[in-house]
Design a protein around this motif. Sequence first.
Motif, PDB file in Angstrom:
ATOM      1  N   GLY A 107       3.439 -12.288 -12.261  1.00 20.04           N
ATOM      2  CA  GLY A 107       4.615 -11.692 -11.625  1.00 20.04           C
ATOM      3  C   GLY A 107       4.478 -10.177 -11.636  1.00 20.04           C
ATOM      4  N   ILE A 108       5.205  -9.513 -10.751  1.00 21.01           N
ATOM      5  CA  ILE A 108       5.030  -8.065 -10.627  1.00 21.01           C
ATOM      6  C   ILE A 108       6.324  -7.334 -10.974  1.00 21.01           C
ATOM      7  N   PRO A 109       6.335  -6.677 -12.165  1.00 23.13           N
ATOM      8  CA  PRO A 109       7.511  -5.882 -12.501  1.00 23.13           C
ATOM      9  C   PRO A 109       7.656  -4.756 -11.479  1.00 23.13           C
ATOM     10  N   HIS A 110       8.829  -4.537 -10.974  1.00 25.24           N
ATOM     11  CA  HIS A 110       8.955  -3.425 -10.029  1.00 25.24           C
ATOM     12  C   HIS A 110      10.316  -2.756 -10.134  1.00 25.24           C
ATOM     13  N   GLY A 111      10.361  -1.562  -9.616  1.00 26.54           N
ATOM     14  CA  GLY A 111      11.584  -0.773  -9.711  1.00 26.54           C
ATOM     15  C   GLY A 111      11.212   0.682  -9.600  1.00 26.54           C
ATOM     16  N   GLU A 112      12.103   1.449  -9.000  1.00 26.41           N
ATOM     17  CA  GLU A 112      11.853   2.868  -8.721  1.00 26.41           C
ATOM     18  C   GLU A 112      11.496   3.671  -9.976  1.00 26.41           C
ATOM     19  N   ASP A 119      11.019   2.374 -13.208  1.00 27.56           N
ATOM     20  CA  ASP A 119      10.489   1.616 -14.344  1.00 27.56           C
ATOM     21  C   ASP A 119       8.979   1.667 -14.357  1.00 27.56           C
ATOM     22  N   PHE A 120       8.422   1.640 -15.559  1.00 28.79           N
ATOM     23  CA  PHE A 120       6.968   1.702 -15.676  1.00 28.79           C
ATOM     24  C   PHE A 120       6.434   0.557 -16.512  1.00 28.79           C
ATOM     25  N   TYR A 121       7.042  -0.614 -16.358  1.00 27.83           N
ATOM     26  CA  TYR A 121       6.486  -1.789 -17.022  1.00 27.83           C
ATOM     27  C   TYR A 121       5.142  -2.069 -16.373  1.00 27.83           C
ATOM     28  N   LEU A 122       4.254  -2.662 -17.130  1.00 27.68           N
ATOM     29  CA  LEU A 122       2.930  -3.007 -16.639  1.00 27.68           C
ATOM     30  C   LEU A 122       2.204  -1.786 -16.056  1.00 27.68           C
ATOM     31  N   THR A 123       1.996  -0.824 -16.928  1.00 24.89           N
ATOM     32  CA  THR A 123       1.171   0.319 -16.534  1.00 24.89           C
ATOM     33  C   THR A 123      -0.268  -0.043 -16.880  1.00 24.89           C
ATOM     34  N   LYS A 159       1.722  -0.858  -7.993  1.00 29.55           N
ATOM     35  CA  LYS A 159       0.951   0.046  -7.137  1.00 29.55           C
ATOM     36  C   LYS A 159      -0.451  -0.522  -6.890  1.00 29.55           C
ATOM     37  N   HIS A 160      -1.044  -1.059  -7.964  1.00 29.90           N
ATOM     38  CA  HIS A 160      -2.364  -1.685  -7.810  1.00 29.90           C
ATOM     39  C   HIS A 160      -2.305  -2.798  -6.756  1.00 29.90           C
ATOM     40  N   ALA A 161      -1.260  -3.642  -6.879  1.00 21.24           N
ATOM     41  CA  ALA A 161      -1.146  -4.795  -5.971  1.00 21.24           C
ATOM     42  C   ALA A 161      -0.948  -4.335  -4.532  1.00 21.24           C
ATOM     43  N   ILE A 162      -0.126  -3.303  -4.346  1.00 24.99           N
ATOM     44  CA  ILE A 162       0.128  -2.804  -2.988  1.00 24.99           C
ATOM     45  C   ILE A 162      -1.156  -2.227  -2.397  1.00 24.99           C
ATOM     46  N   GLU A 163      -1.845  -1.422  -3.177  1.00 27.65           N
ATOM     47  CA  GLU A 163      -3.083  -0.783  -2.680  1.00 27.65           C
ATOM     48  C   GLU A 163      -4.140  -1.826  -2.337  1.00 27.65           C
ATOM     49  N   ALA A 164      -4.297  -2.819  -3.233  1.00 26.83           N
ATOM     50  CA  ALA A 164      -5.339  -3.834  -2.993  1.00 26.83           C
ATOM     51  C   ALA A 164      -4.974  -4.714  -1.799  1.00 26.83           C
ATOM     52  N   SER A 165      -3.681  -4.907  -1.563  1.00 27.63           N
ATOM     53  CA  SER A 165      -3.256  -5.751  -0.432  1.00 27.63           C
ATOM     54  C   SER A 165      -3.544  -5.073   0.912  1.00 27.63           C
ATOM     55  N   THR A 190       8.905  -9.767  -9.904  1.00 23.45           N
ATOM     56  CA  THR A 190       9.105 -10.457  -8.632  1.00 23.45           C
ATOM     57  C   THR A 190       7.781 -11.008  -8.097  1.00 23.45           C
ATOM     58  N   ALA A 191       7.871 -11.670  -6.955  1.00 31.33           N
ATOM     59  CA  ALA A 191       6.686 -12.270  -6.329  1.00 31.33           C
ATOM     60  C   ALA A 191       5.852 -11.213  -5.617  1.00 31.33           C
ATOM     61  N   LEU A 192       4.557 -11.491  -5.485  1.00 35.73           N
ATOM     62  CA  LEU A 192       3.673 -10.584  -4.748  1.00 35.73           C
ATOM     63  C   LEU A 192       4.186 -10.358  -3.324  1.00 35.73           C
ATOM     64  N   SER A 193       4.687 -11.413  -2.706  1.00 36.62           N
ATOM     65  CA  SER A 193       5.149 -11.294  -1.317  1.00 36.62           C
ATOM     66  C   SER A 193       6.327 -10.336  -1.179  1.00 36.62           C
ATOM     67  N   ASN A 194       6.991 -10.013  -2.312  1.00 34.21           N
ATOM     68  CA  ASN A 194       8.113  -9.070  -2.247  1.00 34.21           C
ATOM     69  C   ASN A 194       7.680  -7.615  -2.388  1.00 34.21           C
ATOM     70  N   VAL A 195       6.410  -7.384  -2.742  1.00 31.22           N
ATOM     71  CA  VAL A 195       5.994  -5.984  -2.890  1.00 31.22           C
ATOM     72  C   VAL A 195       4.986  -5.553  -1.818  1.00 31.22           C
ATOM     73  N   THR A 196       4.483  -6.505  -1.040  1.00 35.77           N
ATOM     74  CA  THR A 196       3.567  -6.127   0.044  1.00 35.77           C
ATOM     75  C   THR A 196       4.141  -6.634   1.370  1.00 35.77           C
TER      76      THR A 196
END
Length: 383
Positions: A145-150, A152-156, A166-172, A201-207
């Motif tokens: 799952g992908i922690p996200h939020g303006e 928040d820095f979970y999963l750095t 950010k990694h997931a968005i860039e790689a997508s 959240t799901a990957l599909s919600n961040v890309t």
Amino acid sequence: MENSTLFKQLSSRLDKLANLPKLDDEKSISKLIEEKGFSRRDFMGWAGAMTSMLMLPASFTPLVAKAAEVADRLPLVWLHMAECTGCSESLLRSATPTIDSLIFDYISLEYHETIMAASGWQAEHNLEHAMEKYKGKYILMVEGGIPHGESDFYLTVGAHGKTGEKHAIEASENAAAIFAIGTCSSFGGVQAAAPNPTNATALSNVTNKPVINVPGCPPSESNIVGTLLHFILYGTLPALDVYNRPKWAYGLRIHDNCERRGRFDAGEFVQQFGDAGAKDAYCLYKVGCKGPYTFNNCARQKFNQGTSWPVQSGHGCMGCSEPDFWDKMGIVHEPLGNRLYHTAFGGLGSDATADKIGVGLITVTAVGIAAHAAISAIKNPKV
Ligand code: SF4
Ligand code: SF4
């Protein structure tokens, strides 16, 4: 489409892939099969089983075998987000190597944090290098799952301190195809369970790119490898259900292929674990089986090289391939009844069938359950 036309189309795609340069000249599928103690016959048997799983006619078996042989032409990047690594383990840690896991030895896995030697700056450099070198050509698989939020820095992750999001968005951005592996990446999973402190959240919600979901906790190795082979064969998205799951794997309910379905239909239910009905392989609905609400092929494909699956070993399905199953499938060992629910994404919930046509179907099931429960109580008062 006619089978012969499809056969020609898939052959021509595979020929094109075969003409691409091998990413590692040292590797060949036949060499690897031999090294791992499999025969060509085992390999063709596996290709036949995969062909049937992908819902193709048996005559397509040589094409599926060829798809496995050219799998090394497509580079793969595998990212880890917030998860337990169970999906990778499902594929890599079988007691004895299977041909499914062997395919993952064979493909050109350019980046996978669990199994690569590099760490820190070097790992980050490898990822950037792979994404640049294979721009538009690599397959992206994301686990977790992908922690996200303006703010928040979970999963750095990594030396640059980038967030997983950010990694997931860039790689997508420049991937040829994107697969969310497991329920966490597909729907948020346990990370997104209430109260969801990391806003996972799901990957599909961040890309904004199309994502094919391969849920399960974990998904079977066959479903992961089958998804990859399907893309190699077709080069396009498979037919998907309302949750973007491939229909060849998630088109039917667990309940539809369950070996205890006859018991369900006869109103023969386990009332508590260890009772006479449990010993006689009665239906597990009353001790919490969520098979009537869950779309997956576990009953056909099974786990551990086809040895068994949860219902066969005496425990009900927990609904792990459905959105929000942690929160919405209710108490593990209690029946869900005919409670309809909705997902966090405003969807129809799992009481709709995969292609939106079966709300009536599940209602029939719910009615059936009520009727069978009554019959069961009359027929088997002590069971
Ligand atoms: S309720 Fe569960 S155990 Fe019973 S038939 Fe359906 S899937 Fe099988
Ligand atoms: S039987 Fe149910 S809980 Fe078990 S792996 Fe399959 S979908 Fe998930």
